[in-house]
Design a protein around this motif. Structure first.
Motif, mmCIF file in Angstrom:
data_model
loop_
_atom_site.group_PDB
_atom_site.id
_atom_site.type_symbol
_atom_site.label_atom_id
_atom_site.label_comp_id
_atom_site.label_asym_id
_atom_site.label_seq_id
_atom_site.Cartn_x
_atom_site.Cartn_y
_atom_site.Cartn_z
ATOM 1 N N ASN A 103 0.860 -1.177 0.000
ATOM 2 C CA ASN A 103 0.000 0.000 0.000
ATOM 3 C C ASN A 103 0.898 1.230 0.000
ATOM 4 O OD1 ASN A 103 -3.024 -0.666 0.384
ATOM 5 N ND2 ASN A 103 -2.015 -2.017 1.862
ATOM 6 N N LEU A 104 0.781 2.042 -1.021
ATOM 7 C CA LEU A 104 1.580 3.247 -1.149
ATOM 8 C C LEU A 104 0.664 4.441 -1.368
ATOM 9 C CD1 LEU A 104 4.164 1.848 -3.746
ATOM 10 C CD2 LEU A 104 4.403 1.847 -1.256
ATOM 11 N N LYS A 105 0.900 5.514 -0.660
ATOM 12 C CA LYS A 105 0.139 6.738 -0.897
ATOM 13 C C LYS A 105 0.981 7.933 -0.456
ATOM 14 C CE LYS A 105 -2.401 6.503 3.511
ATOM 15 N NZ LYS A 105 -3.745 6.519 4.140
ATOM 16 N N GLY A 106 0.774 9.019 -1.143
ATOM 17 C CA GLY A 106 1.524 10.225 -0.816
ATOM 18 C C GLY A 106 0.939 11.420 -1.530
ATOM 19 N N GLY A 107 1.398 12.585 -1.141
ATOM 20 C CA GLY A 107 0.865 13.780 -1.773
ATOM 21 C C GLY A 107 1.560 15.043 -1.310
ATOM 22 N N SER A 121 -2.022 14.143 -5.220
ATOM 23 C CA SER A 121 -1.871 12.908 -4.453
ATOM 24 C C SER A 121 -1.871 11.704 -5.381
ATOM 25 C CB SER A 121 -3.000 12.768 -3.420
ATOM 26 O OG SER A 121 -4.260 12.692 -4.054
ATOM 27 N N ALA A 122 -1.245 10.639 -4.921
ATOM 28 C CA ALA A 122 -1.174 9.396 -5.690
ATOM 29 C C ALA A 122 -1.220 8.221 -4.725
ATOM 30 C CB ALA A 122 0.102 9.349 -6.527
ATOM 31 N N SER A 123 -1.746 7.101 -5.206
ATOM 32 C CA SER A 123 -1.791 5.894 -4.385
ATOM 33 C C SER A 123 -1.689 4.669 -5.276
ATOM 34 C CB SER A 123 -3.082 5.837 -3.560
ATOM 35 O OG SER A 123 -4.214 5.727 -4.394
ATOM 36 N N ALA A 124 -1.198 3.592 -4.688
ATOM 37 C CA ALA A 124 -1.098 2.314 -5.389
ATOM 38 C C ALA A 124 -1.206 1.206 -4.358
ATOM 39 C CB ALA A 124 0.221 2.203 -6.157
ATOM 40 N N ASN A 125 -1.938 0.153 -4.675
ATOM 41 C CA ASN A 125 -2.021 -0.977 -3.754
ATOM 42 C C ASN A 125 -2.150 -2.277 -4.540
ATOM 43 O OD1 ASN A 125 -5.046 -1.865 -3.841
ATOM 44 N ND2 ASN A 125 -5.138 0.351 -3.564
ATOM 45 N N ARG A 126 -1.646 -3.321 -3.940
ATOM 46 C CA ARG A 126 -1.640 -4.651 -4.544
ATOM 47 C C ARG A 126 -2.012 -5.650 -3.470
ATOM 48 N NH1 ARG A 126 1.939 -9.117 -5.335
ATOM 49 N NH2 ARG A 126 1.880 -9.954 -7.468
ATOM 50 N N ALA A 127 -3.025 -6.497 -3.725
ATOM 51 C CA ALA A 127 -3.487 -7.450 -2.722
ATOM 52 C C ALA A 127 -4.268 -8.566 -3.400
ATOM 53 C CB ALA A 127 -4.358 -6.760 -1.674
#
Length: 414
Positions: A103-107, A121-127
């Motif tokens: 889980n990655l998020k930032g801004g 802002s940006a986000s990325a997740n893998r599950a």
């Protein structure tokens, strides 16, 4: 539990124990708050129905070890923030589902000396993806399916006068799966919105805006047996939105949205929608110990936002109308112990045409959860939770019931 997995879990537990001892030994370093944090967590959970099937449900135990890190730094008028976590999931019996997620998020919140400000802002997740969502393929799938979501958002605000603000936003969303059977749920979406906000007082704000979303499904329908190609699908949706934020008191606040919109399938079919949708959220703190949030919504397809991060995810496709309710509450039993609980209900309807007949097609999802969290210190948290989920459906193979329970420990240093 197999010897190999037992050994892995013992190693993870030992690593967390060493980290915890280090944290306890350096508690004086926490006296000064840092913009950075890092840490680790370990969770052990039992899941009764991994694949969400209505019979022959299989249960398993899963261990999840995570590494965490983040930053929240003010740079003059700007604020930079980021959070990252990596999770290793290991199943006791269903080892083919073992996976590595993130889980990655930032801004960046920015502003100028004048009346211009905004966020990027940006986000990325893998599950591991939710199972039992493909109504066109009612045969249960017992294989690892990884879901990846990426998102990018940008908002710019211009303060016109003291009580007026003009806001424009752009967003990009992408979803992908590793199993070919879920290709029809992969999409790329672009969102645009312009809103004018009026704030007559510090506790009240009204908004009027226009929004558009363009959604492309590159592999919506397979062609040939075996599959040789895919037919795409595309949707265009336009909405007029009325919003309101009202802080009634220090204990109560309301958010409301009423939208009149049209959704048209521009490529690949005729799943159109025209009507009124909306959402109402009430945040209530009756006492210093209680915190209750209640939301109701009515929306379609991917625009259904209520359960995006909740226990029920019902927004994988466009041709559905969902009415939903969700309640979450927390109660501080003491300065260090907090009791949490929640429940959610969703009723999804859509019409399937078969010659001259229209068949009733519905899904009714329910979920309940209860948890207990103990903050041993500022950086060490322990907790346990239990949850129950079920679905009633017009398609028998789509109905299921499941439960889960487990405990976790987390250590953060900053």
């Amino acid at each position: 539990m197999s010897a190999t997995n037992t050994h892995k879990i013992r190693r993870l537990s030992s690593a967390l124990g060493l980290l915890g001892a280090a944290c306890l030994g350096s508690s004086t370093a926490w006296a000064e708050q840092s913009p950075y944090y890092y840490g680790a967590s370990l969770g052990l959970n039992h899941v009764s129905n991994i694949y969400r099937v209505n019979n022959n449900a299989n249960s398993d135990e899963v261990a999840t070890a995570s590494l965490l890190a983040g930053i929240d730094q003010h740079l003059g008028r700007q604020r930079l923030y980021a959070d990252a976590s990596v999770q290793a999931n290991r199943y006791r019996k269903s080892s083919t589902l073992n996976n590595l997620g993130y889980n990655l998020k930032g801004g960046l919140d920015w502003s100028t000396i004048g009346r211009l400000s905004g966020t990027v802002s940006a986000s990325a997740n893998r599950a591991l993806a939710n199972y039992n969502i493909d109504r066109n393929n009612t045969t249960p799938i017992f294989a690892k399916n990884i879901e990846t979501n990426n998102r990018l958002d940008s908002t710019v605000r211009l303060g016109l006068v003291t009580k007026l603000t003009l806001e424009g936003s752009v967003g990009l969303v992408q979803r992908r799966f590793t199993l070919d059977q879920f290709n029809r749920f992969e999409y790329d979406q672009k969102r645009y919105a312009v809103d004018l906000f009026y704030k007559p007082s510090a506790d009240l704000r009204f908004g009027l805006g226009l929004s558009r979303s363009n959604t492309d499904y590159p592999r919506y329908e397979a062609i040939g047996t075996p599959v040789t190609d895919y037919k795409p699908a595309a949707y265009k949706r336009d909405d007029i939105n009325l919003t309101s934020d009202w802080t009634i008191s220090g204990k109560s606040a309301l958010y409301a949205r009423l939208s009149s919109g049209k959704s048209k399938q521009t490529v690949g079919g005729n799943n159109d929608f025209s009507g009124v949708t909306g959402q109402l959220t009430w945040n209530w703190r009756p006492t210093a110990r209680w915190n209750v949030s209640t939301s109701v919504s009515r929306d379609t397809g991917l625009e259904s936002s209520l359960f995006q991060n909740g226990p029920v995810t019902s927004s994988y496709d466009q041709d559905r109308l969902t009415n939903a309710l969700q309640v979450n509450a927390s109660y501080e039993l003491s300065a260090k112990v907090t009791l949490t609980g929640g429940m959610s209900f969703s009723n999804t309807d859509r019409a399937k045409s078969l010659a001259t007949n229209s068949l009733k097609d519905f899904d009714k999802d329910k979920a309940y959860n209860l948890g207990l969290r103990w903050a041993y210190s500022r950086g060490i948290t322990l907790g346990c939770q239990v949850g129950v989920q079920s679905r009633d459906s017009s398609v028998a193979t789509y109905a299921y019931s499941a439960n889960n329970y487990g405990c976790y420990g987390q250590i953060l240093v900053n």
